[in-house]
Design a protein around this motif. Sequence first.
Motif, short mmCIF file in Angstrom:
data_model
loop_
_atom_site.label_atom_id
_atom_site.label_comp_id
_atom_site.label_asym_id
_atom_site.label_seq_id
_atom_site.Cartn_x
_atom_site.Cartn_y
_atom_site.Cartn_z
N UNK A 237 0.80 -1.22 0.00
CA UNK A 237 0.00 0.00 0.00
C UNK A 237 0.84 1.27 0.00
N UNK A 238 2.15 1.13 -0.08
CA UNK A 238 3.03 2.30 -0.05
C UNK A 238 3.08 2.98 -1.42
N UNK A 239 2.99 4.30 -1.44
CA UNK A 239 3.10 5.04 -2.69
C UNK A 239 4.48 4.89 -3.32
N UNK A 240 5.50 4.69 -2.47
CA UNK A 240 6.84 4.43 -3.01
C UNK A 240 6.85 3.13 -3.80
N UNK A 241 6.18 2.12 -3.26
CA UNK A 241 6.06 0.85 -3.97
C UNK A 241 5.36 1.07 -5.31
#
Length: 401
Positions: A237-241
């Motif tokens: 759920x990370x935006x970096x991911x």
Amino acid sequence: MAIPRTPPGAYPAVLSYGFRPFFLLGSLYAGAAILFWLPLFYGQITTSSVFLPVDWHVHEMLFGYLAAIMTGFLLTAIPNWTGRLPVQGLPLLALVLLWLAGRLAVFFSADTGWLVGAAVDCAFLLAVAAAAATEIIAGRNWRNLKVLLPVAVLLAANVMFHAEAHYQGISDISRRLGLGAAVVLIMIIGGRVVPSFTRNWLARENQGRLPSPFSHFDAATIALSATALAAWAFFPESNVTGAMLIAGAVLNAMRLARWAGDRTLREPLVLILHVAFVFVPIGFLLAGLAVVLPGTVPSAAGIHAFSVGAVACMTLAVMTRATLGHTGRELQASIGTCAVFVAIVLAAVLRIGAAFVPTDAILLHISAMFWVVAFLGYAALFGGMLVQPKLRARQPNKAPS
């Protein structure tokens, strides 16, 4: 390099090379498992597994079907890398029986207990990793040891899958980790075979622009993409991911564009390799958009672009080519083979589409139908080749003495 063979008749032809039993059993299992899956999904039938129906489906596609095809490929490719004899005869039979035992152990794990089922199931990938490592090290083929890393990750994901299903009630991280390992394997192996087979065919049949050789760009693309997939497994759920996944989509699309796939339209056996790899950047893009645009792009779209698209299409493409080449046939795609390719691509496109309309089951059912046609079609077309001895080259007629 010529590889010595054991004397004819020492064991059945189906046990002479790893691709023979594992491609046949894997294709039959892939088709049968999906025929079983839809009634299971709708509660019309049940298993004796500790897994929930969706977990059984995910597990058997990753660690049943894919593990079988991966094993067949590795046991066939490694002798070409090392110059050693292939794993054959009784050792190969032992691996086949261990794979079958794993399928039964998972299906009946509610009766045997989850730990027994997990131990029997995970023993197969452990044995495959050990056999592959032994052969590569014995052949001093150090550069190909990196191929074992995705295999080891797949094994770890399988162990985690059983643990998550038992302690949490459903798998989570292990699903994405196992699928990510499969995609990395495609980026590594596919990154070899797609440009290599394309180059060979173009040099012979359509001279002109050739695929770009492997470079630092390819290595960087694989490294970044593998990192993105690891982040996707543990931090979905990370935006970096999400940003890393989208970057992986761009880089893999650029990588594919360098392989001159647009010049292979006349050769189905080569073209399907490029079509299969197209689903790698598509999977990265959809998975990334599902993270950065939650609620707009379903996570199932990226998952099935990777699984039904990249994994299934690439495995069928490689299975077909390897079966023809290693059984002494001409590398030519028949009408039936082309139908198999069309069926699996349609299955992938429709399954991705079904993720966007989960309330309408028609796309899901049609996709499943094409999947079954593709894999059982492969078994019908190539099963005889897999169990019969390799064709011998015709010898010129000798003049009478």
